[in-house]
Design a protein around this motif. Structure first.
Motif, mmCIF file in Angstrom:
data_model
loop_
_atom_site.group_PDB
_atom_site.id
_atom_site.type_symbol
_atom_site.label_atom_id
_atom_site.label_comp_id
_atom_site.label_asym_id
_atom_site.label_seq_id
_atom_site.Cartn_x
_atom_site.Cartn_y
_atom_site.Cartn_z
ATOM 1 N N ILE A 247 -12.449 15.345 -39.746
ATOM 2 C CA ILE A 247 -11.190 14.590 -39.764
ATOM 3 C C ILE A 247 -10.055 15.402 -39.128
ATOM 4 N N PRO A 248 -9.118 14.772 -38.413
ATOM 5 C CA PRO A 248 -7.990 15.527 -37.847
ATOM 6 C C PRO A 248 -7.210 16.268 -38.929
ATOM 7 N N LYS A 249 -6.660 17.398 -38.551
ATOM 8 C CA LYS A 249 -5.846 18.156 -39.499
ATOM 9 C C LYS A 249 -4.503 17.481 -39.730
ATOM 10 N N LYS A 250 -4.036 16.783 -38.686
ATOM 11 C CA LYS A 250 -2.732 16.146 -38.805
ATOM 12 C C LYS A 250 -2.702 14.824 -38.035
ATOM 13 N N VAL A 251 -2.203 13.775 -38.698
ATOM 14 C CA VAL A 251 -1.961 12.471 -38.074
ATOM 15 C C VAL A 251 -0.525 12.095 -38.427
ATOM 16 N N THR A 252 0.330 11.991 -37.436
ATOM 17 C CA THR A 252 1.750 11.766 -37.733
ATOM 18 C C THR A 252 2.061 10.315 -38.079
ATOM 19 N N GLY A 253 1.184 9.390 -37.719
ATOM 20 C CA GLY A 253 1.396 7.978 -38.016
ATOM 21 C C GLY A 253 0.456 7.476 -39.095
ATOM 22 N N ASP A 254 0.055 6.220 -38.994
ATOM 23 C CA ASP A 254 -0.838 5.599 -39.967
ATOM 24 C C ASP A 254 -2.288 6.028 -39.756
ATOM 25 N N PHE A 255 -3.058 5.976 -40.848
ATOM 26 C CA PHE A 255 -4.486 6.326 -40.829
ATOM 27 C C PHE A 255 -5.258 5.092 -41.280
ATOM 28 N N TRP A 256 -6.187 4.614 -40.408
ATOM 29 C CA TRP A 256 -6.937 3.390 -40.683
ATOM 30 C C TRP A 256 -8.430 3.714 -40.779
ATOM 31 N N CYS A 257 -9.068 3.300 -41.900
ATOM 32 C CA CYS A 257 -10.507 3.554 -42.042
ATOM 33 C C CYS A 257 -11.172 2.525 -42.969
ATOM 34 N N VAL B 238 -5.185 17.090 -33.707
ATOM 35 C CA VAL B 238 -3.847 16.544 -33.944
ATOM 36 C C VAL B 238 -3.718 15.206 -33.225
ATOM 37 N N VAL B 239 -3.236 14.190 -33.942
ATOM 38 C CA VAL B 239 -2.935 12.891 -33.344
ATOM 39 C C VAL B 239 -1.465 12.609 -33.582
ATOM 40 N N LEU B 240 -0.704 12.541 -32.503
ATOM 41 C CA LEU B 240 0.731 12.269 -32.603
ATOM 42 C C LEU B 240 0.940 10.759 -32.591
ATOM 43 N N GLY B 241 0.562 10.143 -33.696
ATOM 44 C CA GLY B 241 0.632 8.696 -33.818
ATOM 45 C C GLY B 241 -0.411 8.209 -34.803
ATOM 46 N N GLU B 242 -1.032 7.058 -34.518
ATOM 47 C CA GLU B 242 -1.998 6.443 -35.432
ATOM 48 C C GLU B 242 -3.427 6.894 -35.143
ATOM 49 N N PHE B 243 -4.232 6.948 -36.198
ATOM 50 C CA PHE B 243 -5.653 7.278 -36.101
ATOM 51 C C PHE B 243 -6.424 6.132 -36.738
ATOM 52 N N ASP B 244 -7.275 5.455 -35.948
ATOM 53 C CA ASP B 244 -7.938 4.238 -36.412
ATOM 54 C C ASP B 244 -9.437 4.307 -36.146
ATOM 55 N N VAL B 245 -10.223 4.426 -37.230
ATOM 56 C CA VAL B 245 -11.687 4.408 -37.113
ATOM 57 C C VAL B 245 -12.264 3.300 -38.003
ATOM 58 N N VAL C 68 -13.984 14.000 -27.271
ATOM 59 C CA VAL C 68 -12.648 13.412 -27.212
ATOM 60 C C VAL C 68 -11.614 14.483 -26.919
ATOM 61 N N PRO C 69 -10.421 14.099 -26.461
ATOM 62 C CA PRO C 69 -9.367 15.085 -26.223
ATOM 63 C C PRO C 69 -9.037 15.858 -27.493
ATOM 64 N N THR C 70 -8.659 17.116 -27.324
ATOM 65 C CA THR C 70 -8.277 17.925 -28.485
ATOM 66 C C THR C 70 -6.902 17.512 -29.005
ATOM 67 N N LYS C 71 -6.119 16.897 -28.131
ATOM 68 C CA LYS C 71 -4.789 16.431 -28.519
ATOM 69 C C LYS C 71 -4.550 15.063 -27.914
ATOM 70 N N VAL C 72 -4.100 14.124 -28.741
ATOM 71 C CA VAL C 72 -3.808 12.774 -28.279
ATOM 72 C C VAL C 72 -2.359 12.441 -28.599
ATOM 73 N N GLY C 73 -1.631 12.011 -27.577
ATOM 74 C CA GLY C 73 -0.295 11.498 -27.805
ATOM 75 C C GLY C 73 0.825 12.418 -27.387
ATOM 76 N N LEU C 74 1.924 11.790 -27.051
ATOM 77 C CA LEU C 74 3.165 12.497 -26.739
ATOM 78 C C LEU C 74 4.262 11.617 -27.314
ATOM 79 N N GLY C 75 4.682 11.933 -28.531
ATOM 80 C CA GLY C 75 5.567 11.026 -29.247
ATOM 81 C C GLY C 75 4.736 10.212 -30.213
#
Length: 230
Positions: free
Chosen positions: A196-206, A177-184, A150-157
């Protein structure tokens, strides 16, 4: 110097079996719409499309012959693709190859300026995905056993990384890093938060996974800026 066509070209719903010869090797400065036809190949395709390039809802089995450059979105969903070989490498907007029969992403674009969707395919690996995606990354409804590739970085905003209904057992390979939501959510084999990502700026779904993770477990290893759904 290639012949240029100004403006958009709309050839949707014409039951075309081939791209018209007149477009072979030309530059289209606007959009090119070829959706809802009976195309099986990209023979006679323009060499550049300045706007959107849409070839969805056909019977295309190969992207060989695709434009060298697409300035906006490249949509090829709902075809018969098993590979992305021949695909445009630099895409200015989103890339949507969902609802095909893909078993690999190798050969696909290396740079995508918007969202990337490969949902509803037969993928077991994400090897070949772009390294950076500036929009959503959607890979649900496949047969994935790992997130490696997967990409090392997802999102812009604010964007979304969504990987539901697969067979992953851990998060090894997930973006850092996910600049937004992370949903697994809805991964029936997911039993470990390793990777697990070190940082998720939005919601985390699991939720609905093999193991029910706690908020404390997640917050101990990931900086989550939004709500945790578990």
């Amino acid at each position: 110097m290639a012949k240029a066509i100004e403006g958009d070209v709309n050839l949707d719903y014409l039951y075309l079996k081939d791209i018209p010869d007149i477009l072979n090797g030309v530059v289209i400065e606007g959009y090119l719409y070829l959706n809802y036809n009976k195309l099986i190949s990209l023979k006679n395709c323009p060499i550049r499309v300045g706007g959107k390039f849409e070839i969805s809802k056909n019977k295309i089995t190969s992207l060989i012959g695709a434009p060298e450059y697409v300035g906006s979105d490249f949509d090829c969903y709902h075809n018969l693709l098993t590979t992305l070989e021949g695909c445009t490498q630099q895409i200015g907007g989103e890339f949507d190859c969902s609802r095909n029969k893909l078993i690999t992403l190798e050969g696909g674009p290396i740079e995508v300026g918007g969202a990337y969707s490969c949902t509803y395919n037969k993928l077991t690996s994400l090897k070949g995905a772009p390294r950076i995606v500036y929009g959503n990354f959607l890979c649900s409804y496949n047969n994935l056993i790992t997130l490696e590739g997967v990409p090392t970085k997802v999102g812009l905003g604010h964007s979304v990384f969504r990987c539901r209904f697969n067979k992953i057992r851990s998060l090894v390979g997930a973006p850092e890093v996910v600049l937004g939501e992370f949903d697994v959510s809805n991964n029936s084999e997911l039993e470990s938060l390793e990777g697990i990502p070190k940082k998720v700026t939005g919601d985390f779904w699991c939720y609905n996974c093999k193991v029910k993770f706690s908020r404390r477990q997640i917050e101990a290893v990931c900086d989550v800026g939004g709500t945790i759904y578990y």
